[in-house]
Design an enzyme around this catalytic site. Structure first.
Site, PDB file in Angstrom:
ATOM      1  N   ASP A  47     -10.300 -18.051  29.198  1.00 19.65           N
ATOM      2  CA  ASP A  47     -11.782 -19.819  29.367  1.00 19.65           C
ATOM      3  C   ASP A  47     -10.230 -20.152  30.158  1.00 19.65           C
ATOM      4  O   ASP A  47     -10.993 -20.966  31.190  1.00 19.65           O
ATOM      5  CB  ASP A  47     -11.956 -20.082  27.620  1.00 19.65           C
ATOM      6  N   LEU A  96     -15.753 -19.507  32.253  1.00 15.09           N
ATOM      7  CA  LEU A  96     -15.992 -17.980  31.704  1.00 15.09           C
ATOM      8  C   LEU A  96     -17.192 -17.808  30.413  1.00 15.09           C
ATOM      9  O   LEU A  96     -16.786 -17.760  29.007  1.00 15.09           O
ATOM     10  CB  LEU A  96     -15.113 -17.532  31.481  1.00 15.09           C
ATOM     11  N   ASP A  97     -18.170 -17.254  30.901  1.00 19.42           N
ATOM     12  CA  ASP A  97     -19.561 -17.496  29.779  1.00 19.42           C
ATOM     13  C   ASP A  97     -19.289 -16.371  29.587  1.00 19.42           C
ATOM     14  O   ASP A  97     -19.335 -14.357  29.728  1.00 19.42           O
ATOM     15  CB  ASP A  97     -21.043 -17.731  30.971  1.00 19.42           C
ATOM     16  N   ASP A 122     -19.630 -23.007  33.841  1.00 21.72           N
ATOM     17  CA  ASP A 122     -18.886 -22.387  32.251  1.00 21.72           C
ATOM     18  C   ASP A 122     -17.754 -21.348  33.300  1.00 21.72           C
ATOM     19  O   ASP A 122     -18.395 -20.899  34.158  1.00 21.72           O
ATOM     20  CB  ASP A 122     -20.351 -21.772  31.587  1.00 21.72           C
ATOM     21  N   GLU A 150     -17.148 -27.094  30.910  1.00 19.56           N
ATOM     22  CA  GLU A 150     -17.309 -27.053  29.138  1.00 19.56           C
ATOM     23  C   GLU A 150     -16.005 -26.701  28.701  1.00 19.56           C
ATOM     24  O   GLU A 150     -15.952 -27.750  27.796  1.00 19.56           O
ATOM     25  CB  GLU A 150     -18.619 -24.992  29.308  1.00 19.56           C
ATOM     26  N   GLU A 151     -15.037 -26.683  29.533  1.00 24.53           N
ATOM     27  CA  GLU A 151     -13.889 -26.527  28.443  1.00 24.53           C
ATOM     28  C   GLU A 151     -13.048 -27.464  28.877  1.00 24.53           C
ATOM     29  O   GLU A 151     -12.282 -27.850  28.041  1.00 24.53           O
ATOM     30  CB  GLU A 151     -12.903 -25.050  29.824  1.00 24.53           C
ATOM     31  N   ASP A 179     -15.891 -23.528  19.650  1.00 25.15           N
ATOM     32  CA  ASP A 179     -15.438 -22.524  19.532  1.00 25.15           C
ATOM     33  C   ASP A 179     -14.163 -21.950  19.914  1.00 25.15           C
ATOM     34  O   ASP A 179     -13.565 -23.027  20.979  1.00 25.15           O
ATOM     35  CB  ASP A 179     -16.283 -21.333  20.925  1.00 25.15           C
ATOM     36  N   GLU A 205     -25.557 -24.751  32.168  1.00 27.21           N
ATOM     37  CA  GLU A 205     -25.535 -23.182  31.346  1.00 27.21           C
ATOM     38  C   GLU A 205     -27.041 -22.707  31.917  1.00 27.21           C
ATOM     39  O   GLU A 205     -27.491 -22.557  32.451  1.00 27.21           O
ATOM     40  CB  GLU A 205     -24.979 -22.740  30.351  1.00 27.21           C
TER      41      GLU A 205
HETATM   42  O1  F6P Z   1     -23.149 -19.980  25.333  1.00 24.90           O
HETATM   43  C1  F6P Z   1     -22.343 -18.911  25.364  1.00 24.90           C
HETATM   44  C2  F6P Z   1     -22.677 -17.732  24.775  1.00 24.90           C
HETATM   45  O2  F6P Z   1     -21.673 -16.339  25.022  1.00 24.90           O
HETATM   46  C3  F6P Z   1     -23.767 -16.961  25.676  1.00 24.90           C
HETATM   47  O3  F6P Z   1     -23.342 -16.733  27.160  1.00 24.90           O
HETATM   48  C4  F6P Z   1     -24.130 -15.851  25.110  1.00 24.90           C
HETATM   49  O4  F6P Z   1     -26.440 -15.782  25.472  1.00 24.90           O
HETATM   50  C5  F6P Z   1     -24.801 -16.557  23.416  1.00 24.90           C
HETATM   51  O5  F6P Z   1     -23.633 -17.800  23.384  1.00 24.90           O
HETATM   52  C6  F6P Z   1     -24.666 -15.994  22.490  1.00 24.90           C
HETATM   53  O6  F6P Z   1     -24.140 -16.923  20.802  1.00 24.90           O
HETATM   54  P1  F6P Z   1     -24.591 -16.126  19.841  1.00 24.90           P
HETATM   55  O7  F6P Z   1     -23.401 -15.806  19.782  1.00 24.90           O
HETATM   56  O8  F6P Z   1     -24.977 -17.065  18.720  1.00 24.90           O
HETATM   57  O9  F6P Z   1     -25.537 -14.638  19.867  1.00 24.90           O
END
Ligand code: F6P
Length: 318
Positions: A66, A110-111, A108, A89-90, A60, A266
């Site tokens: 992040d 910044l989720d 993670d 994660e980074e 990503d 996660e």
């Molecule tokens: O892991 C990162 C993340 O943004 C989660 O917080 C979220 O549930 C998921 O990815 C969203 O993924 P997508 O954009 O495929 O729906």
């Protein structure tokens, strides 16, 4: 109303491993308060939505925030002698911190970062493991886990193996006990899934969701509601609050053979909280907490939430 620091002091009393986990949580809380302040009032370093020009371990685009959140957390943990290493994660590999540290912290930082520039909740997820177990341990070994949400309120859900505790950041910079006894209701009529991936789903996921969508006249005989924020922390928080089921399954897209979410920082911490609150978290078959990660950034299909609904989903498995 007690605050997080007082709670951590009482938990730390005579148990050195718990004391180390408490020190790490205190450092994470201080970093989270600073991250929340940056999100409220971005400075030049953290232009919300700006990309850093590189990609994370997921491929990503990394956002400036992040990178900043990762640096803030690493700096906070580096000041805690009890922390042996930081897994992020980074960052591609583990960051060694203190040779004699008793715990490893995985995060993670910044989720949900694709939501940063849309003023939608994002968060920081963390898992605290005994250093003696190395970096690839089953989530069952976690000493503590939790997540912060940066939303209309800045909040923390955390468990040290006992009940899940909920705190809210106040104007005084302290996290205050929300006085909420956190438990996930066993039944629900609300699901969370990114339905735009429907054409790629396996038959069990497609069958389960089709039956939910069929409503009162379908086999489930009730109307379901759908919610999908796209930040695991925000969808998770809602499920702790009022129940629900969250699914990020494996699907047929290249790179999604094991879903999207990462086991170590996660799925494991979320599953630890979910079980502590009476819910269930599985990879489709097995409890998430029983899985042994094969690599630091391994992905895993994740289904969690209200216990009876997770069991219902499992009945669709071949
Ligand atoms: O892991 C990162 C993340 O943004 C989660 O917080 C979220 O549930 C998921 O990815 C969203 O993924 P997508 O954009 O495929 O729906």
């Amino acid at each position: 109303m007690s605050n997080l620091s007082a709670k951590l002091r009482s938990l730390a009393s005579n148990d050195p491993a718990k004391a180390a986990a408490c020190d790490a949580v205190a450092a994470l809380a201080a970093a989270a308060a600073s991250i929340a302040a940056v999100i409220r009032q971005p400075d030049a370093e953290a232009l919300l939505g700006a990309t850093s020009g590189s990609a994370n371990t997921d491929g990503d685009d990394q956002k400036a925030l992040d990178v900043l959140a990762d640096e803030m957390i690493e700096r906070a943990l580096a000041a805690v002698p009890a922390v042996a290493a930081y897994l992020s994660e980074e960052q591609d590999t583990a960051v060694p911190l203190h040779d004699d540290g008793q715990v490893i912290v995985a995060s993670d930082p910044l989720d949900g970062s694709s939501n940063i520039d849309t003023n939608v909740s994002v968060g920081t997820i963390f898992s605290i493991l005994p250093a003696s177990g190395g970096i690839l341990q089953p989530g069952r070994n976690q000493l503590a886990a939790g997540f912060f949400v940066y939303g209309p309120q800045t909040t923390l859900l955390v468990s040290f193996g006992g009940p899940v505790m909920a705190f809210q950041l106040g104007d005084d910079g302290q996290f205050h006990d929300m006085g909420w006894s956190v438990s996930i209701t066993p039944d629900t009529r609300e699901f969370a899934i990114n339905a735009s991936n429907m054409r790629h789903w396996q038959p069990d996921v497609a069958g389960y969701i089709a039956d939910c969508l069929a409503g009162e006249t379908g086999p489930r005989k009730v109307k379901f509601n759908m919610r999908w924020v796209g930040s695991l922390v925000a969808d998770g928080w809602r499920i702790f609050r009022r129940g629900g089921i969250f699914l990020y399954p494996a699907d047929a897209r290249r790179g999604y053979e094991a879903g999207r979410l990462r086991l170590v920082y996660e799925a494991n911490p979320v599953a630890f909280l979910v079980e502590a609150a009476g819910g269930k978290a599985i990879d489709g078959n097995a409890p998430i907490l029983d899985l042994v990660p094969r690599t630091l950034h391994a992905r895993v299909p994740l289904v969690f939430g209200s216990a009876n609904e997770v069991d219902e989903f499992a009945r669709y498995r071949p």
